[in-house]
Design a protein around this motif. Structure first.
Motif, PDB file in Angstrom:
ATOM      1  N   SER A 107      -2.235   5.798 -22.913  1.00  9.33           N
ATOM      2  CA  SER A 107      -1.460   4.748 -22.168  1.00  9.33           C
ATOM      3  C   SER A 107      -0.397   5.290 -21.185  1.00  9.33           C
ATOM      4  N   PHE A 133      -1.960  -7.047 -27.716  1.00 10.70           N
ATOM      5  CA  PHE A 133      -3.419  -7.253 -27.962  1.00 10.70           C
ATOM      6  C   PHE A 133      -4.108  -8.425 -28.581  1.00 10.70           C
ATOM      7  N   ASN A 180       2.548  -0.847 -32.402  1.00 14.00           N
ATOM      8  CA  ASN A 180       1.245   0.044 -32.417  1.00 14.00           C
ATOM      9  C   ASN A 180       0.507   0.302 -33.933  1.00 14.00           C
ATOM     10  N   TYR A 213      -1.291  -3.031 -34.932  1.00 19.36           N
ATOM     11  CA  TYR A 213      -2.552  -3.465 -34.532  1.00 19.36           C
ATOM     12  C   TYR A 213      -3.726  -2.551 -35.035  1.00 19.36           C
ATOM     13  N   LYS A 214      -3.366  -1.254 -35.154  1.00 19.47           N
ATOM     14  CA  LYS A 214      -4.577  -0.464 -35.590  1.00 19.47           C
ATOM     15  C   LYS A 214      -4.825  -0.643 -36.980  1.00 19.47           C
ATOM     16  N   PRO A 245      -4.292  -2.400 -24.927  1.00 16.43           N
ATOM     17  CA  PRO A 245      -3.325  -3.070 -24.503  1.00 16.43           C
ATOM     18  C   PRO A 245      -3.400  -3.934 -23.161  1.00 16.43           C
ATOM     19  N   LEU A 252      -6.734   0.563 -22.471  1.00 18.52           N
ATOM     20  CA  LEU A 252      -7.396   0.606 -23.760  1.00 18.52           C
ATOM     21  C   LEU A 252      -6.999   1.776 -24.605  1.00 18.52           C
ATOM     22  N   SER A 253      -7.284   1.616 -25.692  1.00 22.43           N
ATOM     23  CA  SER A 253      -7.158   2.807 -26.936  1.00 22.43           C
ATOM     24  C   SER A 253      -8.280   3.846 -26.556  1.00 22.43           C
ATOM     25  N   ARG A 254      -7.889   5.371 -26.567  1.00 25.12           N
ATOM     26  CA  ARG A 254      -8.917   6.167 -26.337  1.00 25.12           C
ATOM     27  C   ARG A 254     -10.087   5.931 -27.410  1.00 25.12           C
TER      28      ARG A 254
HETATM   29  C1  LIG Z   1      -3.130   1.639 -27.348  1.00 26.69           C
HETATM   30  C2  LIG Z   1      -3.186   3.121 -27.896  1.00 26.69           C
HETATM   31  O1  LIG Z   1      -2.721   3.151 -29.261  1.00 26.69           O
HETATM   32  O2  LIG Z   1      -4.075   3.811 -27.281  1.00 26.69           O
HETATM   33  P1  LIG Z   1      -4.171   5.229 -27.720  1.00 26.69           P
HETATM   34  O3  LIG Z   1      -5.081   5.100 -29.221  1.00 26.69           O
HETATM   35  O4  LIG Z   1      -5.188   5.647 -26.678  1.00 26.69           O
HETATM   36  O5  LIG Z   1      -2.946   6.262 -27.793  1.00 26.69           O
END
Ligand SMILES: CC(=O)OP(=O)(O)O
Ligand SMILES: CC(C)(COP(=O)(O)OP(=O)(O)OC[C@H]1O[C@@H](n2cnc3c(N)ncnc32)[C@H](O)[C@@H]1OP(=O)(O)O)[C@@H](O)C(=O)NCCC(=O)NCCS
Length: 333
Positions: free
Chosen positions: A133, A157, A282, A285-286, A299, A311-313
């Motif tokens: 990010s 998000f 963070n 949301y995960k 994001p 995006l998230s990886r």
């Molecule tokens: C948004 C986010 O957490 O990105 P990453 O998973 O790539 O660190």
């Protein structure tokens, strides 16, 4: 993850009616090719993909992409390099960048793509499937910068399942927001909700509800709530509700709200959740995505002058497709 998610259906339809031009700097990633292919077949957006053209084209052909909707640019020998380097140099010379560093920078697809946006050669940018990010957002902050009258760029998000859509912020950018930044984040997220047809019911989250807990973090969220209320009252156009400091259950579960926060204007029906810091946002949301089985799109950057989204990886091609649609809608003129 629900296939019948209303939010995704709606944003895809809206994006189709706009058919904006979106640049994908991580063109060589397989998920990017899959997302570009889906977007092209649905005529949702015109796409430019950056990287090594041969590799990108091979991946696109495997996916059966509608090539009339996709432009592939071999970044390393693009005729635009000189123009973008000159502009980047002008933008960053005060920060110690010389012409040779500028030439080097724009050969990087992330900087090249961001310059496309800056120069009006694309309407929006989506990246972050490969880059972190920080490496996705930094070029945007340096080149595109804040929208007029905005001080804080933030990220959010969309968290979705079936008919449900929630907004979480900040989950991707600001580490430990100040009181003023929290107020900016609440206002920006309310504006994002409104742009996507959602009436914001904003909860300023904490581990305490209305003073049930003690400590500096509680005081910080009480101050942030006060500042956010003032900012929304003077700057938000539209109907909304806001309350804090609240625990997640007091914000989200009506029966718990009755007990812990009687008289709260949210009545346990918040749909916008403002987190105290980046760790909380963070992780939350995960959790919703990976343990709760909800879709998480972002994001999404707020308060930036032109649409750039991260995006998230760990994202899927479907997440990228949704983010392309969101980016197109943000760029609506
Ligand atoms: C948004 C986010 O957490 O990105 P990453 O998973 O790539 O660190
Ligand atoms: C985004 C991030 C990289 C920016 O920080 P940085 O690389 O140290 O960059 P700087 O602080 O030098 O800022 C670069 C520019 O952006 C501006 N900027 C930084 N944060 C900003 C914000 N929230 N809003 C507006 N502008 C901002 C700076 O003022 C600076 O402008 P300038 O260079 O024109 O003077 C950093 O905030 C970060 O790493 N955030 C967390 C990302 C992350 O790990 N997320 C978790 C996974 S999603």
């Amino acid at each position: 993850m629900s296939e019948t998610e209303q939010f995704l259906t709606n944003i895809k339809e809206k994006a189709k009616s706009l058919c904006r031009h979106i640049v994908l700097p991580e063109g060589e990633d397989k998920r990017m090719a899959e997302a570009a292919s889906m977007a092209s077949k649905e005529k949702m957006a015109k796409i430019t993909m950056l990287g090594v053209a041969e590799r990108i084209t091979a991946k696109l052909k495997e996916t059966g992409a509608a090539m009339d909707m996709i432009n592939v640019v071999n970044t390393a020998d693009s005729p635009k390099l000189k123009e973008y380097a000159e502009e980047f140099y002008q933008l960053r010379k005060k920060k110690g960048i010389d012409m040779s560093k500028a030439e080097q920078a724009v050969k990087d697809s992330m900087y090249f793509g961001t310059m496309m946006l800056k120069k009006g050669d694309a309407d929006g940018l989506v990246a972050g499937a490969v880059h972190s990010s920080a490496d996705t957002i930094r070029p945007a902050l340096q080149i595109v910068k804040c929208a007029p009258s905005v001080n804080t760029v933030s990220s959010m998000f969309f968290i979705c399942r079936g008919e449900e859509t929630y907004l979480f912020s900040d989950c991707g950018l600001n580490l430990n927001p100040t009181t003023e930044q929290h107020a900016d984040i609440a206002l920006a997220t309310a504006n994002t909700a409104r742009q996507f047809g959602i009436k914001p019911r904003i909860a300023m989250l904490c581990y305490s509800t209305k003073g049930s807990g003690l400590g500096p973090d509680v005081e910080a969220m009480q101050e942030a709530t006060k500042a956010a209320k003032e900012k929304l009252a003077s700057e938000f156009e539209g109907d909304y509700a806001i309350d804090g400091e609240l625990q997640l259950d007091a914000a989200f579960v009506p029966k718990v709200a009755e007990k812990k926060a009687p008289g709260s204007p949210l009545e346990g029906k918040a749909n916008v959740f403002i987190f105290p810091d980046l760790c909380a946002g963070n992780i939350a949301y995960k959790l919703a995505e990976r343990m709760g089985g909800m879709s998480a799109y972002g994001p999404i950057l707020q308060g930036i002058a032109k649409p750039v989204n991260d995006l998230s990886r760990g994202c899927s091609a479907r997440d990228i497709l949704a983010t392309i649609a969101i980016t197109a809608i943000q760029g609506e003129k």
